[in-house]
Design a protein around this motif. Structure first.
Motif, PDB file in Angstrom:
ATOM      1  N   GLN A 278      -2.713   2.861 -13.283  1.00 34.59           N
ATOM      2  CA  GLN A 278      -2.064   1.730 -12.488  1.00 34.59           C
ATOM      3  C   GLN A 278      -1.236   2.307 -11.385  1.00 34.59           C
ATOM      4  O   GLN A 278      -0.502   3.314 -11.897  1.00 34.59           O
ATOM      5  CB  GLN A 278      -1.287   0.629 -13.227  1.00 34.59           C
ATOM      6  N   PRO A 279      -1.066   1.788 -10.311  1.00 35.03           N
ATOM      7  CA  PRO A 279      -0.198   2.245  -9.414  1.00 35.03           C
ATOM      8  C   PRO A 279       1.168   1.887  -9.578  1.00 35.03           C
ATOM      9  O   PRO A 279       1.626   1.101  -9.998  1.00 35.03           O
ATOM     10  CB  PRO A 279      -0.739   1.747  -7.891  1.00 35.03           C
ATOM     11  N   PHE A 280       2.055   2.926  -9.095  1.00 34.60           N
ATOM     12  CA  PHE A 280       3.487   2.647  -8.982  1.00 34.60           C
ATOM     13  C   PHE A 280       4.185   1.967 -10.563  1.00 34.60           C
ATOM     14  O   PHE A 280       4.685   1.089 -10.500  1.00 34.60           O
ATOM     15  CB  PHE A 280       3.730   1.792  -7.933  1.00 34.60           C
ATOM     16  N   VAL A 281       3.876   3.037 -11.278  1.00 36.22           N
ATOM     17  CA  VAL A 281       4.246   2.859 -12.729  1.00 36.22           C
ATOM     18  C   VAL A 281       5.567   3.556 -13.237  1.00 36.22           C
ATOM     19  O   VAL A 281       5.875   3.458 -14.347  1.00 36.22           O
ATOM     20  CB  VAL A 281       3.227   2.560 -13.881  1.00 36.22           C
TER      21      VAL A 281
ATOM     22  N   ARG B 129       8.669   6.313 -11.963  1.00 34.54           N
ATOM     23  CA  ARG B 129      10.079   6.092 -11.207  1.00 34.54           C
ATOM     24  C   ARG B 129      10.107   5.428 -10.088  1.00 34.54           C
ATOM     25  O   ARG B 129      10.866   4.363  -9.766  1.00 34.54           O
ATOM     26  CB  ARG B 129      11.061   7.108 -11.231  1.00 34.54           C
ATOM     27  N   SER B 130       9.262   5.790  -9.201  1.00 37.16           N
ATOM     28  CA  SER B 130       9.307   5.017  -7.826  1.00 37.16           C
ATOM     29  C   SER B 130       8.825   3.498  -8.031  1.00 37.16           C
ATOM     30  O   SER B 130       9.397   2.785  -7.321  1.00 37.16           O
ATOM     31  CB  SER B 130       8.344   5.683  -6.962  1.00 37.16           C
ATOM     32  N   GLY B 131       7.789   3.434  -9.023  1.00 35.90           N
ATOM     33  CA  GLY B 131       7.377   1.933  -9.132  1.00 35.90           C
ATOM     34  C   GLY B 131       8.396   1.083  -9.730  1.00 35.90           C
ATOM     35  O   GLY B 131       8.521  -0.101  -9.463  1.00 35.90           O
TER      36      GLY B 131
ATOM     37  N   ILE C 297       1.143  -1.142  -0.098  1.00 37.68           N
ATOM     38  CA  ILE C 297       0.097  -0.001  -0.005  1.00 37.68           C
ATOM     39  C   ILE C 297       0.834   1.113  -0.093  1.00 37.68           C
ATOM     40  O   ILE C 297       1.689   1.395   0.933  1.00 37.68           O
ATOM     41  CB  ILE C 297      -0.828  -0.193   1.168  1.00 37.68           C
ATOM     42  N   GLY C 298       0.709   2.088  -1.102  1.00 36.85           N
ATOM     43  CA  GLY C 298       1.541   3.227  -1.073  1.00 36.85           C
ATOM     44  C   GLY C 298       0.948   4.424  -0.633  1.00 36.85           C
ATOM     45  O   GLY C 298      -0.218   4.328   0.208  1.00 36.85           O
ATOM     46  N   GLU C 299       1.169   5.696  -1.302  1.00 33.60           N
ATOM     47  CA  GLU C 299       0.381   6.897  -0.746  1.00 33.60           C
ATOM     48  C   GLU C 299      -0.656   7.362  -1.759  1.00 33.60           C
ATOM     49  O   GLU C 299      -1.826   7.400  -1.135  1.00 33.60           O
ATOM     50  CB  GLU C 299       1.611   8.006  -0.941  1.00 33.60           C
ATOM     51  N   ALA C 300      -0.264   7.617  -3.113  1.00 34.36           N
ATOM     52  CA  ALA C 300      -1.378   8.200  -3.966  1.00 34.36           C
ATOM     53  C   ALA C 300      -0.754   8.234  -5.362  1.00 34.36           C
ATOM     54  O   ALA C 300       0.449   8.147  -5.574  1.00 34.36           O
ATOM     55  CB  ALA C 300      -1.598   9.478  -3.487  1.00 34.36           C
ATOM     56  N   PRO C 301      -1.492   8.026  -6.208  1.00 34.74           N
ATOM     57  CA  PRO C 301      -1.095   8.223  -7.639  1.00 34.74           C
ATOM     58  C   PRO C 301      -0.441   9.365  -8.072  1.00 34.74           C
ATOM     59  O   PRO C 301      -0.722  10.417  -7.531  1.00 34.74           O
ATOM     60  CB  PRO C 301      -2.248   7.981  -8.609  1.00 34.74           C
ATOM     61  N   GLY C 302       0.670   9.333  -8.775  1.00 31.92           N
ATOM     62  CA  GLY C 302       1.145  10.506  -9.413  1.00 31.92           C
ATOM     63  C   GLY C 302       0.838  10.779 -10.910  1.00 31.92           C
ATOM     64  O   GLY C 302      -0.007  10.077 -11.352  1.00 31.92           O
ATOM     65  N   VAL C 303       1.575  11.587 -11.530  1.00 32.96           N
ATOM     66  CA  VAL C 303       1.172  11.926 -12.884  1.00 32.96           C
ATOM     67  C   VAL C 303       1.131  10.757 -13.874  1.00 32.96           C
ATOM     68  O   VAL C 303       0.114  10.672 -14.719  1.00 32.96           O
ATOM     69  CB  VAL C 303       1.884  13.200 -13.418  1.00 32.96           C
ATOM     70  N   GLN C 304       2.058   9.762 -13.890  1.00 35.34           N
ATOM     71  CA  GLN C 304       1.912   8.747 -14.848  1.00 35.34           C
ATOM     72  C   GLN C 304       0.964   7.664 -14.422  1.00 35.34           C
ATOM     73  O   GLN C 304       0.262   7.261 -15.181  1.00 35.34           O
ATOM     74  CB  GLN C 304       3.382   8.124 -14.723  1.00 35.34           C
ATOM     75  N   GLU C 305       0.761   7.411 -13.167  1.00 37.53           N
ATOM     76  CA  GLU C 305      -0.079   6.428 -12.721  1.00 37.53           C
ATOM     77  C   GLU C 305      -1.464   7.244 -12.923  1.00 37.53           C
ATOM     78  O   GLU C 305      -2.322   6.195 -13.357  1.00 37.53           O
ATOM     79  CB  GLU C 305      -0.050   6.404 -11.054  1.00 37.53           C
ATOM     80  N   ASP C 306      -1.802   8.505 -12.778  1.00 43.06           N
ATOM     81  CA  ASP C 306      -3.016   8.924 -13.112  1.00 43.06           C
ATOM     82  C   ASP C 306      -3.486   8.703 -14.735  1.00 43.06           C
ATOM     83  O   ASP C 306      -4.412   8.686 -15.367  1.00 43.06           O
ATOM     84  CB  ASP C 306      -2.956  10.534 -12.800  1.00 43.06           C
TER      85      ASP C 306
ATOM     86  N   CYS D 221      -1.507  -1.317  -4.182  1.00 47.41           N
ATOM     87  CA  CYS D 221      -2.527  -0.455  -4.299  1.00 47.41           C
ATOM     88  C   CYS D 221      -1.805   0.937  -3.407  1.00 47.41           C
ATOM     89  O   CYS D 221      -0.750   0.940  -3.155  1.00 47.41           O
ATOM     90  CB  CYS D 221      -3.814  -0.879  -3.857  1.00 47.41           C
ATOM     91  N   ASN D 222      -2.982   2.025  -3.401  1.00 46.11           N
ATOM     92  CA  ASN D 222      -2.504   3.254  -2.645  1.00 46.11           C
ATOM     93  C   ASN D 222      -3.539   3.560  -1.486  1.00 46.11           C
ATOM     94  O   ASN D 222      -4.614   2.963  -1.608  1.00 46.11           O
ATOM     95  CB  ASN D 222      -2.469   4.301  -3.658  1.00 46.11           C
ATOM     96  N   GLY D 223      -3.087   4.182  -0.652  1.00 46.64           N
ATOM     97  CA  GLY D 223      -4.092   4.880   0.429  1.00 46.64           C
ATOM     98  C   GLY D 223      -5.156   5.564  -0.172  1.00 46.64           C
ATOM     99  O   GLY D 223      -6.553   5.820   0.383  1.00 46.64           O
TER     100      GLY D 223
ATOM    101  N   PHE E 285      10.705   2.277   3.828  1.00 48.18           N
ATOM    102  CA  PHE E 285      10.629   3.597   3.371  1.00 48.18           C
ATOM    103  C   PHE E 285      10.027   3.569   1.884  1.00 48.18           C
ATOM    104  O   PHE E 285       9.878   2.600   1.089  1.00 48.18           O
ATOM    105  CB  PHE E 285      12.233   3.810   2.861  1.00 48.18           C
ATOM    106  N   HIS E 286       9.570   4.734   1.329  1.00 47.08           N
ATOM    107  CA  HIS E 286       8.966   5.020   0.356  1.00 47.08           C
ATOM    108  C   HIS E 286      10.079   4.941  -0.815  1.00 47.08           C
ATOM    109  O   HIS E 286      11.014   5.656  -0.793  1.00 47.08           O
ATOM    110  CB  HIS E 286       8.162   6.228   0.181  1.00 47.08           C
ATOM    111  N   PRO E 287       9.946   4.443  -1.810  1.00 48.21           N
ATOM    112  CA  PRO E 287      10.948   4.461  -3.053  1.00 48.21           C
ATOM    113  C   PRO E 287      11.450   5.741  -3.661  1.00 48.21           C
ATOM    114  O   PRO E 287      12.442   6.023  -3.947  1.00 48.21           O
ATOM    115  CB  PRO E 287      10.348   3.412  -4.335  1.00 48.21           C
TER     116      PRO E 287
END
Ligand code: URA
Length: 190
Positions: free
Chosen positions: A53-56, A58-60, A40-49, A81-83, A155-157
């Motif tokens: 899909q979550p974590f796709v 650089r972090s993913g 479980i991560g935090e929230a989608p970023g621009v690429q995920e949006d 998934c994310n919170g 830690f978060h990536p």
């Protein structure tokens, strides 16, 4: 997994918080809904949006690599998934209200997937699931319990991308060790 499809439909139409106004789409999950491990991560970023899909981003990619280094395949061995399911503007942290509004979706994901182990990726996930606000540097690697499930904060990536040293004892090395502990724990389960 008909129920997860129904959940995706309902969540896709969610308007419980203002993040619905700015999203391209709801970002629910990727990976294996039959996995015993849920990340479980935090929230989608621009690429995920954009990709849904979550974590796709650089972090993913780093998360997948760290899982692979621990012998875990992100598609086969994990449900990710994310919170919060919608992208906060400017990639800011989700607010407590947004986390609370999204919490029932996360609860339903946990109820449907029935993971035996939860990995809380970063401080926001730790707060979202366990309500713990302590520094992630002190809580990472410390097993917790959530509704009878073993639960490990890491830690978060995104933090690891900013602190990239692989030297022993540095955040990246600690995360590698945390994920090895997760793999070892999964091996002990029936
Ligand atoms: N960071 C997260 O916490 N989740 C994502 O899906 C992407 C980046």
């Amino acid at each position: 997994m008909a129920d997860l499809d129904a959940l995706a439909q309902q969540c896709g139409a969610c308007r419980r918080c203002p993040l619905a106004l700015g999203r391209q789409q709801v970002v629910l999950s990727r990976g294996n809904p039959k996995a015993r491990l849920m990340l479980i991560g935090e929230a989608p970023g621009v690429q995920e949006d954009a990709l849904g899909q979550p974590f796709v981003g650089r972090s993913g990619q780093l998360l997948d690599q760290l899982l692979a280094e621990a012998g875990l395949d992100s598609s086969r061995d994990a449900y990710i998934c994310n919170g919060v399911k919608c992208r906060p503007p400017g990639n800011r942290k989700p607010t407590a209200l947004e986390l609370a509004a999204c919490r029932p979706w996360l609860q339903q994901q946990i109820a449907l997937v029935q993971p035996q182990v939860l990995v809380l990726v970063g401080a926001t996930a730790l707060q979202a699931v366990l309500g713990l606000k302590g520094p992630i540097s002190q809580l990472r690697g410390q097993w917790q319990c959530f509704e009878g499930r073993a639960c490990l904060p890491i830690f978060h990536p995104a933090y690891l991308l900013r602190n990239g040293s692989s030297q022993p004892g540095r955040p990246r090395d600690l995360t590698r060790a945390d994920l090895v502990a997760v793999r070892d724990h999964l091996l002990t389960l029936k």
